[in-house]
Design an enzyme around this catalytic site. Structure first.
Site, short mmCIF file in Angstrom:
data_model
loop_
_atom_site.label_atom_id
_atom_site.label_comp_id
_atom_site.label_asym_id
_atom_site.label_seq_id
_atom_site.Cartn_x
_atom_site.Cartn_y
_atom_site.Cartn_z
N ASP A 179 0.85 -1.26 0.02
CA ASP A 179 0.11 0.04 -0.02
C ASP A 179 0.85 1.27 0.06
OD1 ASP A 179 0.93 -0.04 2.37
OD2 ASP A 179 -0.83 0.14 3.50
N SER A 180 2.22 1.14 0.16
CA SER A 180 3.15 2.19 -0.11
C SER A 180 2.91 2.57 -1.60
CB SER A 180 4.67 1.77 0.07
OG SER A 180 4.84 0.51 -0.80
N ASP A 212 -1.19 -6.38 -0.85
CA ASP A 212 -1.16 -5.86 0.69
C ASP A 212 -2.60 -5.36 1.04
OD1 ASP A 212 -0.11 -4.99 2.79
OD2 ASP A 212 1.07 -3.08 2.06
N LYS A 266 -1.03 -9.69 2.85
CA LYS A 266 -0.24 -9.09 3.99
C LYS A 266 -1.20 -8.22 4.68
CE LYS A 266 3.09 -5.89 3.61
NZ LYS A 266 2.52 -4.86 4.67
N GLU A 278 -1.38 -5.64 8.40
CA GLU A 278 -0.54 -5.17 9.43
C GLU A 278 -1.30 -5.17 10.57
OE1 GLU A 278 0.30 -0.95 8.90
OE2 GLU A 278 1.10 -1.35 6.88
N GLU A 314 9.23 -4.41 10.70
CA GLU A 314 9.58 -3.09 10.18
C GLU A 314 10.20 -2.25 11.13
OE1 GLU A 314 7.08 -1.31 7.23
OE2 GLU A 314 8.15 0.53 7.31
O1 KIV Z 1 3.79 -1.17 1.59
C1 KIV Z 1 4.74 -1.49 1.83
O2 KIV Z 1 5.59 -1.05 1.04
C2 KIV Z 1 5.00 -2.26 3.11
C3 KIV Z 1 6.68 -2.53 3.02
C4 KIV Z 1 7.27 -1.34 3.91
C5 KIV Z 1 6.75 -3.84 3.66
O3 KIV Z 1 4.48 -2.93 3.72
#
Ligand code: KIV
Length: 279
Positions: A48-49, A87, A117, A119, A186
């Site tokens: 989600d970056s 994500d 993934k 969090e 992280e």
């Molecule tokens: O969204 C992302 O890029 C991440 C990484 C920092 C692991 O979650």
């Protein structure tokens, strides 16, 4: 044809058990995915970056399922030989277990990714357990969790006191019980990450977590020096692609202005009666 073989979730464990390190980077589009697929990299995260890297947001919190899904799908298409993670964005799994299952199924089914993934630590464990029971592989993410960075006091190193380090270990154990097959850790001190790697059976995938973890994770646009806004302390630039791109763009500009581009090599030179050119 590449002889690269896509990892499975069982290979993650095999690598850890055999002490074999691997790498994990981000991609958000087909072209980047296809480049990474040609490299030795084993794992791609459509993180989600993308909110920051692709959409220009100041963080990851505003990212939606609707924004994520087309990007994950394009990466899956571009990287058939690399394990791809979808994500789950903030708000897509926080309302109820039903909502979380609904969106996890969407991500998995509509994109063809290999796992999702999520969090969160102890507080997210029951939700993760429910998704794992549906049959979707889940990767956890603890330590600095960017979606909720505001409640952590910003983008800061986590686990920096013995109490906070112990809480991270508790989070990791609970996620392991919930059935994650691996977890991202992280921004934590390297000693804490080492302890986690030794204590937790599933692979620990470290970003800003020092050298003792099972796998190294970096955002591609950071490690290749493409994203110009900010470079975290833990990022090494393994190439300088932004400068290379600016150089290429400026050369195109220069050659257009001085007339050396496009030469005959880059033109269709067939003679058409009445449309001759003086050369
Ligand atoms: O969204 C992302 O890029 C991440 C990484 C920092 C692991 O979650």
């Amino acid at each position: 044809m590449s002889d690269k073989k896509k990892m499975t979730i069982f290979d993650f464990q095999k690598y850890k058990d055999e002490g074999k390190k691997f790498t994990y980077v981000t991609a958000y589009d087909y072209t980047m995915a296809s480049i990474i697929d040609q490299s030795e990299t084993e794992v791609i995260l459509v993180g989600d970056s993308l909110g920051m890297i692709m959409l220009g947001y100041s963080g990851t919190t505003p990212v939606t399922m609707e924004e994520m899904i087309p990007h994950v799908r394009s990466v899956v298409k571009g990287a058939p030989n690399t394990f791809v993670i979808g994500d789950m964005p903030f708000g897509a799994y926080h309302e109820s277990k039903e909502q979380a299952i609904h969106n996890a199924v969407r991500m998995y089914k509509e994109t063809g990714c290999d796992c999702i993934k999520m969090e969160g630590g102890v507080e997210m464990a029951e939700t993760i357990e429910a998704i794992v029971k549906v049959g979707i592989p889940v990767m956890g993410h603890i330590g600095l969790t960017p979606q909720t960075a505001g409640s952590l006091g910003g983008f800061k190193v986590q686990g920096g006191t013995p109490e906070r380090a112990a809480k991270l270990i508790e989070d990791a154990k609970r996620l392991e019980e919930a059935g994650v097959f691996s977890m991202v850790v992280e921004c934590v001190p390297k000693g804490v990450a080492k302890k986690l790697t030794e204590t937790i059976k599933v692979p620990i995938l470290g970003i800003g977590a020092g050298p003792y973890v099972d796998c190294q994770v970096l955002v591609t646009q950071d490690m290749l020096d493409m994203y110009g806004d900010f470079t975290p302390k833990f990022v090494k630039h393994f190439a300088h692609i932004r400068q290379e791109m600016i150089k290429g763009l400026n050369l195109f500009h220069e050659e257009t202005l001085n007339g050396t581009f496009p030469s005959n090599e880059y033109s269709f030179n067939a003679k058409v009666e009445g449309y001759e050119v003086d050369e």
